[in-house]
Scaffold this motif. Sequence first.
Motif, short mmCIF file in Angstrom:
data_model
loop_
_atom_site.label_atom_id
_atom_site.label_comp_id
_atom_site.label_asym_id
_atom_site.label_seq_id
_atom_site.Cartn_x
_atom_site.Cartn_y
_atom_site.Cartn_z
N SER A 185 0.86 -1.18 0.00
CA SER A 185 0.00 0.00 0.00
C SER A 185 0.90 1.23 0.00
CB SER A 185 -0.91 0.00 1.24
OG SER A 185 -1.84 1.07 1.17
N VAL A 186 0.72 2.08 -1.00
CA VAL A 186 1.58 3.26 -1.14
C VAL A 186 0.97 4.43 -0.39
CG1 VAL A 186 2.65 4.88 -2.74
CG2 VAL A 186 2.43 2.47 -3.37
N ASN A 187 1.74 5.00 0.53
CA ASN A 187 1.31 6.16 1.30
C ASN A 187 1.61 7.43 0.49
OD1 ASN A 187 1.30 8.39 3.18
ND2 ASN A 187 1.33 6.89 4.83
N LEU A 188 0.57 8.23 0.27
CA LEU A 188 0.68 9.41 -0.60
C LEU A 188 0.85 10.72 0.16
CD1 LEU A 188 -2.13 8.42 -3.13
CD2 LEU A 188 0.34 8.34 -3.53
N ASN A 189 1.11 10.66 1.45
CA ASN A 189 1.23 11.89 2.23
C ASN A 189 2.28 12.84 1.67
OD1 ASN A 189 -0.64 10.77 3.94
ND2 ASN A 189 0.62 10.89 5.77
N LYS A 190 3.43 12.30 1.26
CA LYS A 190 4.52 13.18 0.84
C LYS A 190 4.21 13.89 -0.48
CE LYS A 190 7.34 12.87 4.26
NZ LYS A 190 6.46 12.12 5.18
N ASP A 247 -1.66 1.84 -11.42
CA ASP A 247 -1.32 1.36 -12.76
C ASP A 247 -0.05 0.52 -12.75
OD1 ASP A 247 -3.52 2.59 -13.91
OD2 ASP A 247 -2.40 4.32 -14.67
N ALA A 248 0.87 0.86 -11.84
CA ALA A 248 2.12 0.12 -11.75
C ALA A 248 1.96 -1.21 -11.03
CB ALA A 248 3.17 0.97 -11.04
N GLY A 249 0.79 -1.42 -10.41
CA GLY A 249 0.53 -2.70 -9.75
C GLY A 249 0.40 -2.65 -8.25
N ALA A 250 0.51 -1.47 -7.63
CA ALA A 250 0.33 -1.38 -6.18
C ALA A 250 -1.02 -1.95 -5.80
CB ALA A 250 0.45 0.07 -5.72
N HIS A 251 -1.08 -2.60 -4.65
CA HIS A 251 -2.31 -3.26 -4.23
C HIS A 251 -3.29 -2.31 -3.55
CE1 HIS A 251 0.90 -6.43 -4.16
NE2 HIS A 251 0.01 -6.99 -4.97
N GLY A 252 -2.81 -1.14 -3.16
CA GLY A 252 -3.69 -0.21 -2.49
C GLY A 252 -2.99 1.10 -2.20
N LEU A 253 -3.74 2.03 -1.61
CA LEU A 253 -3.24 3.36 -1.29
C LEU A 253 -3.51 3.65 0.19
CD1 LEU A 253 -4.59 5.34 -4.38
CD2 LEU A 253 -2.30 4.34 -4.09
#
Length: 252
Positions: A6-11, A35-41
């Motif tokens: 899960s990619v954290n978008l805070n920054k 789109d790159a395949g991350a499973h979540g945000l």
Amino acid sequence: MSCRLSVNLNKVALLRNARGGREPDVVRAGTACLDAGAHGLTVHPRPDARHIRADDVHALAALCRARGTEYNIEGNPFAPPRPGYPGLLALCEAARPTQVTLVPDADGQLTSDHGFDFARDGAALRPQIAAFKALGCRVSVFVDVGNPEVAQAAACGADRVELYTGPYAKAFASGDPAPALAAAAATARLAQAAGLGVNAGHDLDQANLAPFLAAVPGVLEVSIGHALIGEALYAGLVPTVRAYLALLAAAA
């Protein structure tokens, strides 16, 4: 089951807010990660709105719903509402994330740096966790590695714990990660024995992630933001996400 990213978008939001306006666009960054395949945000909206704001929470919820991907909202359930911040429960009631991760951050805290003390916080956590679960959210609580009471998260009603990996990352950078890894593995086993799923996050990066996953059994999800966004400044967002996914695949 392999570990999920899960990619954290805070920054991304922090960079936008430093200048004002809409760039870099948080939703566009989230779309690129998916789109790159991350499973979540993941997002962590703070009461001072210094990075992720309430409007970002709603926009990213719509993106994750449209894409059928996981959405994780982090926050302190005890932080009171104020102008611009309706409170964590209200945000989750509107956004309906897949998971809410509860952290005991103070308002002015730079970043999450400690987990819950269940002897002190357990009674207050129980109704909070019940309220989030009533919204259909999976609930994870932030815990310190080495906390002998980690199983109490299950008694409070949580589904998962997130291991705070900051001390491990510091030990890895110093060249002596073995004690931190052993402690993390022991804490994960205690949690799993109580029926809890195990997530992990904080200061994980491409150098230290694989050794962590090799040593700590059954990690279901890692939430990575600061390092990933920093690495993406050099390599690009899509290649960086794919590099993390390759590490997860190799660990599986």
